[in-house]
Design a protein around this motif. Structure first.
Motif: not given
Length: 84
Positions: A35-50, A54-59
């Motif tokens: 359980q943690g804080k949802f990552a911001d959009a910039a972090t999610r975008a950076a992680c998505s590059q690597d 999936a639709d049921d996953e989050g950062v």
């Protein structure tokens, strides 16, 4: 579902997130539940590059203060898994 609770951030002040558990009854073997804080959009975008989620996953973000609890949860998950 059998969740073993390993703790929260010692500086959370109210026993709130972040937190860590081990699910010992998961179909594919023991799993960490975080359980943690949802990552911001910039972090999610950076992680998505690597690794695009999936639709049921989050950062999420978890404080380094959680290392001890996560380490204990990892040890317990490994010990509970006959597959390793």
């Amino acid at each position: 579902m059998a969740l073993l609770f390993f703790g929260t951030d010692p500086n959370s002040g109210g026993g709130n997130c972040p937190a860590v558990w081990v699910d010992t009854d998961a179909a594919q073997g023991p799993e960490l539940v975080l359980q943690g804080k949802f990552a911001d959009a910039a972090t999610r975008a950076a992680c998505s590059q690597d690794s695009p989620p999936a639709d049921d996953e989050g950062v999420i973000r978890i404080s380094v203060r959680m290392v001890d609890q996560i380490r204990k949860a990892c040890d317990a998950a490994e010990a509970a898994s006959p597959q390793l």
